[in-house]
Design a protein around this motif. Structure first.
Motif, PDB file in Angstrom:
ATOM      1  N   PHE A   1      -5.667  -7.490  -5.759  1.00  0.00           N
ATOM      2  CA  PHE A   1      -6.798  -6.782  -5.171  1.00  0.00           C
ATOM      3  C   PHE A   1      -7.735  -6.113  -6.169  1.00  0.00           C
ATOM      4  CE2 PHE A   1      -3.403  -6.689  -1.926  1.00  0.00           C
ATOM      5  CZ  PHE A   1      -4.048  -7.367  -0.917  1.00  0.00           C
TER       6      PHE A   1
ATOM      7  N   SER B   1      -3.807   0.742   9.100  1.00  0.00           N
ATOM      8  CA  SER B   1      -3.574   0.045  10.367  1.00  0.00           C
ATOM      9  C   SER B   1      -2.479  -1.006  10.179  1.00  0.00           C
ATOM     10  CB  SER B   1      -4.858  -0.632  10.840  1.00  0.00           C
ATOM     11  OG  SER B   1      -5.201  -1.685   9.955  1.00  0.00           O
ATOM     12  N   ARG B   2      -1.881  -1.400  11.290  1.00  0.00           N
ATOM     13  CA  ARG B   2      -0.833  -2.430  11.243  1.00  0.00           C
ATOM     14  C   ARG B   2      -1.397  -3.750  10.725  1.00  0.00           C
ATOM     15  NH1 ARG B   2       2.499  -4.568  16.487  1.00  0.00           N
ATOM     16  NH2 ARG B   2       2.081  -6.699  15.914  1.00  0.00           N
ATOM     17  N   SER B   3      -2.618  -4.103  11.136  1.00  0.00           N
ATOM     18  CA  SER B   3      -3.207  -5.375  10.692  1.00  0.00           C
ATOM     19  C   SER B   3      -3.433  -5.370   9.178  1.00  0.00           C
ATOM     20  CB  SER B   3      -4.508  -5.665  11.438  1.00  0.00           C
ATOM     21  OG  SER B   3      -5.450  -4.646  11.196  1.00  0.00           O
ATOM     22  N   LEU B   4      -3.838  -4.232   8.620  1.00  0.00           N
ATOM     23  CA  LEU B   4      -4.006  -4.141   7.168  1.00  0.00           C
ATOM     24  C   LEU B   4      -2.656  -4.267   6.470  1.00  0.00           C
ATOM     25  CD1 LEU B   4      -5.698  -3.710   4.638  1.00  0.00           C
ATOM     26  CD2 LEU B   4      -5.509  -1.237   5.027  1.00  0.00           C
TER      27      LEU B   4
ATOM     28  N   THR C   1       3.018 -14.084  -0.745  1.00  0.00           N
ATOM     29  CA  THR C   1       2.494 -15.321  -1.332  1.00  0.00           C
ATOM     30  C   THR C   1       2.442 -15.226  -2.846  1.00  0.00           C
ATOM     31  OG1 THR C   1       1.144 -15.704   0.627  1.00  0.00           O
ATOM     32  CG2 THR C   1       0.513 -16.893  -1.347  1.00  0.00           C
TER      33      THR C   1
ATOM     34  N   LEU D   1      -0.011  -5.871   7.527  1.00  0.00           N
ATOM     35  CA  LEU D   1       0.430  -7.268   7.609  1.00  0.00           C
ATOM     36  C   LEU D   1      -0.378  -8.170   6.676  1.00  0.00           C
ATOM     37  CD1 LEU D   1       1.100  -7.487  11.448  1.00  0.00           C
ATOM     38  CD2 LEU D   1       2.794  -7.341   9.592  1.00  0.00           C
ATOM     39  N   CYS D   2      -1.652  -7.865   6.492  1.00  0.00           N
ATOM     40  CA  CYS D   2      -2.478  -8.620   5.551  1.00  0.00           C
ATOM     41  C   CYS D   2      -1.967  -8.426   4.125  1.00  0.00           C
ATOM     42  CB  CYS D   2      -3.936  -8.170   5.674  1.00  0.00           C
ATOM     43  SG  CYS D   2      -5.032  -8.964   4.492  1.00  0.00           S
ATOM     44  N   ILE D   3      -1.695  -7.181   3.765  1.00  0.00           N
ATOM     45  CA  ILE D   3      -1.161  -6.892   2.426  1.00  0.00           C
ATOM     46  C   ILE D   3       0.192  -7.558   2.258  1.00  0.00           C
ATOM     47  CG2 ILE D   3      -0.252  -5.042   0.958  1.00  0.00           C
ATOM     48  CD1 ILE D   3      -2.478  -3.236   2.151  1.00  0.00           C
ATOM     49  N   GLN D   4       1.053  -7.469   3.266  1.00  0.00           N
ATOM     50  CA  GLN D   4       2.384  -8.081   3.196  1.00  0.00           C
ATOM     51  C   GLN D   4       2.280  -9.581   2.960  1.00  0.00           C
ATOM     52  OE1 GLN D   4       4.359  -8.601   6.885  1.00  0.00           O
ATOM     53  NE2 GLN D   4       6.344  -9.042   5.953  1.00  0.00           N
ATOM     54  N   SER D   5       1.399 -10.239   3.692  1.00  0.00           N
ATOM     55  CA  SER D   5       1.232 -11.683   3.574  1.00  0.00           C
ATOM     56  C   SER D   5       0.784 -12.068   2.158  1.00  0.00           C
ATOM     57  CB  SER D   5       0.215 -12.163   4.600  1.00  0.00           C
ATOM     58  OG  SER D   5      -0.136 -13.492   4.377  1.00  0.00           O
ATOM     59  N   LYS D   6      -0.190 -11.349   1.630  1.00  0.00           N
ATOM     60  CA  LYS D   6      -0.694 -11.661   0.290  1.00  0.00           C
ATOM     61  C   LYS D   6       0.337 -11.358  -0.786  1.00  0.00           C
ATOM     62  CE  LYS D   6      -5.495 -11.474   1.512  1.00  0.00           C
ATOM     63  NZ  LYS D   6      -6.833 -11.053   1.215  1.00  0.00           N
TER      64      LYS D   6
END
Length: 187
Positions: free
Chosen positions: A149, A71-74, A84, A76-81
């Motif tokens: 992860f 999903s797009r939200s997953l 960082t 974006l979550c991976i991208q953010s982490k």
């Protein structure tokens, strides 16, 4: 540098600065030059952003899920982490003060290569990212994913995890299976 060229420079009566300039510069026939392809990184980022990541993207969520295998939200979550954890994925300026590749471009190239098993060179056509950069992005991405992860998602399943997966498998018509990594086409 050839011996005859060095001999010429040694017996040259030019000033030392000029000799050093010629030695350091070398000749183009002797130096291997890299081919530079202007890929228009910013236009590529903008196209990728508008296609999938804008507030109202061109491609709907089901196509995002099919193409990225998540999903797009997953994503974006991976991208953010990843951003960082690994500074390599933060968009920076190069020595000529041009913006470099965005994390969307680097991560998209890596994930599509992993998801589809395509050649490194294939990503250049849509994402506009060179072969060596794609390989470097992939290596850094995989290392970051494992580091970030692994404790949660790359560990051996606990008894509760196994029980939950068995129930999900049975409910979907696959009794006795723990689930496949890619069962997104099953409802």
């Amino acid at each position: 540098m050839g011996h005859s060229r060095l001999r010429k420079l040694l017996f040259d009566d030019s000033d030392e600065d000029e000799i050093m300039r010629r030695v350091l510069k070398g000749s183009t026939s002797q130096r291997k030059r890299r081919l530079h392809i202007e890929r228009d990184r910013l236009a590529s980022h903008k196209r990728l952003y508008l296609d999938y990541f804008a507030d109202t993207p061109i491609y709907p969520p089901h196509l995002f899920r099919r193409r990225f295998r998540m999903s797009r939200s997953l994503f974006l979550c991976i991208q953010s982490k990843i951003e960082t954890y690994e500074p390599y994925f933060i968009q920076k300026r190069d020595n000529a003060q041009r913006l470099g590749l965005s994390s969307l471009q680097k991560i998209t190239a890596t994930l599509r290569m992993l998801a589809y098993g395509v050649a490194v060179d294939f990503m250049d056509e849509y994402v506009r990212i060179g072969e060596s950069t794609t390989i470097e992005s992939s290596k850094k991405f995989v290392k970051a994913v494992v580091d970030i992860f692994s404790k949660e998602y790359l560990r051996s399943p606990k008894n509760e995890d196994i029980a939950r997966l068995l129930v999900n498998g049975e409910r979907r018509g696959f009794p006795g299976t723990l689930e496949s990594i890619d069962c997104m086409h099953w409802k």
